[in-house]
Scaffold this motif. Structure first.
Motif, PDB file in Angstrom:
ATOM      1  N   ALA A 151     -45.149 -37.390  -7.059  1.00 24.90           N
ATOM      2  CA  ALA A 151     -44.128 -36.355  -6.846  1.00 24.90           C
ATOM      3  C   ALA A 151     -42.858 -36.740  -7.605  1.00 24.90           C
ATOM      4  N   PHE A 161     -40.271 -35.086  -8.346  1.00 24.64           N
ATOM      5  CA  PHE A 161     -39.004 -34.569  -7.815  1.00 24.64           C
ATOM      6  C   PHE A 161     -38.351 -35.544  -6.850  1.00 24.64           C
ATOM      7  N   ARG A 162     -39.111 -36.461  -6.284  1.00 21.87           N
ATOM      8  CA  ARG A 162     -38.536 -37.404  -5.323  1.00 21.87           C
ATOM      9  C   ARG A 162     -37.474 -38.293  -5.962  1.00 21.87           C
ATOM     10  N   PHE A 196     -34.202 -34.746  -8.796  1.00 17.98           N
ATOM     11  CA  PHE A 196     -34.147 -33.363  -8.309  1.00 17.98           C
ATOM     12  C   PHE A 196     -33.944 -32.361  -9.441  1.00 17.98           C
ATOM     13  N   TYR A 212     -41.829 -29.033  -5.990  1.00 17.48           N
ATOM     14  CA  TYR A 212     -41.660 -29.383  -4.579  1.00 17.48           C
ATOM     15  C   TYR A 212     -42.628 -28.527  -3.773  1.00 17.48           C
ATOM     16  N   GLY A 259     -41.743 -24.022  -1.186  1.00 13.78           N
ATOM     17  CA  GLY A 259     -42.258 -24.700  -2.361  1.00 13.78           C
ATOM     18  C   GLY A 259     -41.805 -24.018  -3.637  1.00 13.78           C
ATOM     19  N   ASP A 260     -41.801 -24.774  -4.722  1.00 17.39           N
ATOM     20  CA  ASP A 260     -41.391 -24.230  -6.017  1.00 17.39           C
ATOM     21  C   ASP A 260     -42.430 -23.256  -6.567  1.00 17.39           C
ATOM     22  N   ARG A 266     -35.127 -22.691  -7.874  1.00 21.83           N
ATOM     23  CA  ARG A 266     -35.041 -24.044  -7.317  1.00 21.83           C
ATOM     24  C   ARG A 266     -33.583 -24.463  -7.123  1.00 21.83           C
ATOM     25  N   GLY A 301     -36.331 -33.041   1.110  1.00 18.93           N
ATOM     26  CA  GLY A 301     -36.046 -31.886   0.274  1.00 18.93           C
ATOM     27  C   GLY A 301     -35.256 -32.225  -0.972  1.00 18.93           C
ATOM     28  N   THR A 302     -34.923 -31.203  -1.758  1.00 20.46           N
ATOM     29  CA  THR A 302     -34.170 -31.390  -2.999  1.00 20.46           C
ATOM     30  C   THR A 302     -32.729 -30.928  -2.804  1.00 20.46           C
TER      31      THR A 302
END
Length: 247
Positions: A7, A9-10, A13, A39, A47-48, A100, A209-210
């Motif tokens: 992942a 994005f973790r 962001f 995400y 989710g994205d 996003r 989350g982002t």
């Protein structure tokens, strides 16, 4: 057999695209990649959406990403009538960045609201244009006063960053969790703390989350409504803009 998705994005962001290899294609069309910036729906954040770009330039349009059999598997869900890729194919994932970014700003706004209203959180849902946060509280509070305090935090432009703790550290410090009914994401060996302010001076709470990198990026927000959802439950609705802008 599914393979855990890295992942991306973790750790970033703001990553909006990445190259990936297809590791599985489900019977229902769901696509797994070896790594993704998408995400997946969880923790109240949708989710994205976006698309997968194939080597010939064609695109596979995607609905909101979701988690699979376990939280470390991310499923990219094509819209109907999309041509599916094959396992081993290399493609490029593109998220709908405008959507996003709005969700990042909104999710951060929800964290700021939990600073202004320091009560246990009983529910939350992040949206593109409106979000809600439910608090375990019986007090009456003025929405304009809350808006003023929120915008003060936004205007002070506090930095926002992530720190990582282990699952064991989270278990040993349950008091850092603000949510009353939903536990933060764990089981992956580490948990992200979203910190606001120098040395976490404004806030620090577990969240997968982002978020934006500084409070000023949230922009103008206000409390549109506070609903009474029980003797000791209040639902706050956050919207972008200034009070009265949606009248």
């Amino acid at each position: 057999m599914s393979i855990a998705t890295t992942a991306l994005f973790r750790d970033d962001f703001y990553l909006s695209t990445n190259e990936a290899v297809v590791t599985a294609v489900h019977a229902d069309g769901g696509i797994e990649l070896d790594q993704t910036c998408f995400y997946a729906t969880s923790g109240g954040q949708p989710g994205d959406t976006g698309f997968l770009e194939r080597s010939d330039g064609s695109r596979i349009a995607l609905g909101p990403a979701v988690t699979g059999a376990t939280k470390d598997i991310i499923i990219h869900r094509p819209l109907s009538d999309e041509t599916l890729p094959i396992v081993g194919e290399t493609l490029v994932a593109h998220i709908d960045w405008a959507r996003r970014y709005k969700l990042m700003r909104m999710h951060t706004a929800c964290h700021l609201l939990s600073v202004v209203c320091p009560y246990p959180i009983t529910g939350a849902a992040v949206g593109e244009d409106e979000s809600r946060v439910d608090f375990d509280m019986a007090q009456t509070i003025d929405k304009d006063e809350v808006t003023e305090k929120l915008m003060r935090l936004v205007g002070e432009n506090h930095p926002i960053f992530v720190q990582w703790i282990t699952d064991a550290e989270l278990a040993a410090n349950p008091g850092i969790v603000k949510s009353k009914n939903v536990r933060p994401p764990s089981g992956l060996g580490r948990v992200s703390l979203v910190c606001i302010g120098e040395n976490s001076s404004v806030d620090s709470q577990p969240c997968g989350g982002t978020h934006v990198s500084e409070t000023q990026e949230v922009g103008a927000i206000y409390i549109a409504k506070i609903d009474k959802k029980g003797k000791e439950n209040r639902r706050f609705r956050i919207r972008f803009g200034a009070p009265g802008s949606d009248a």
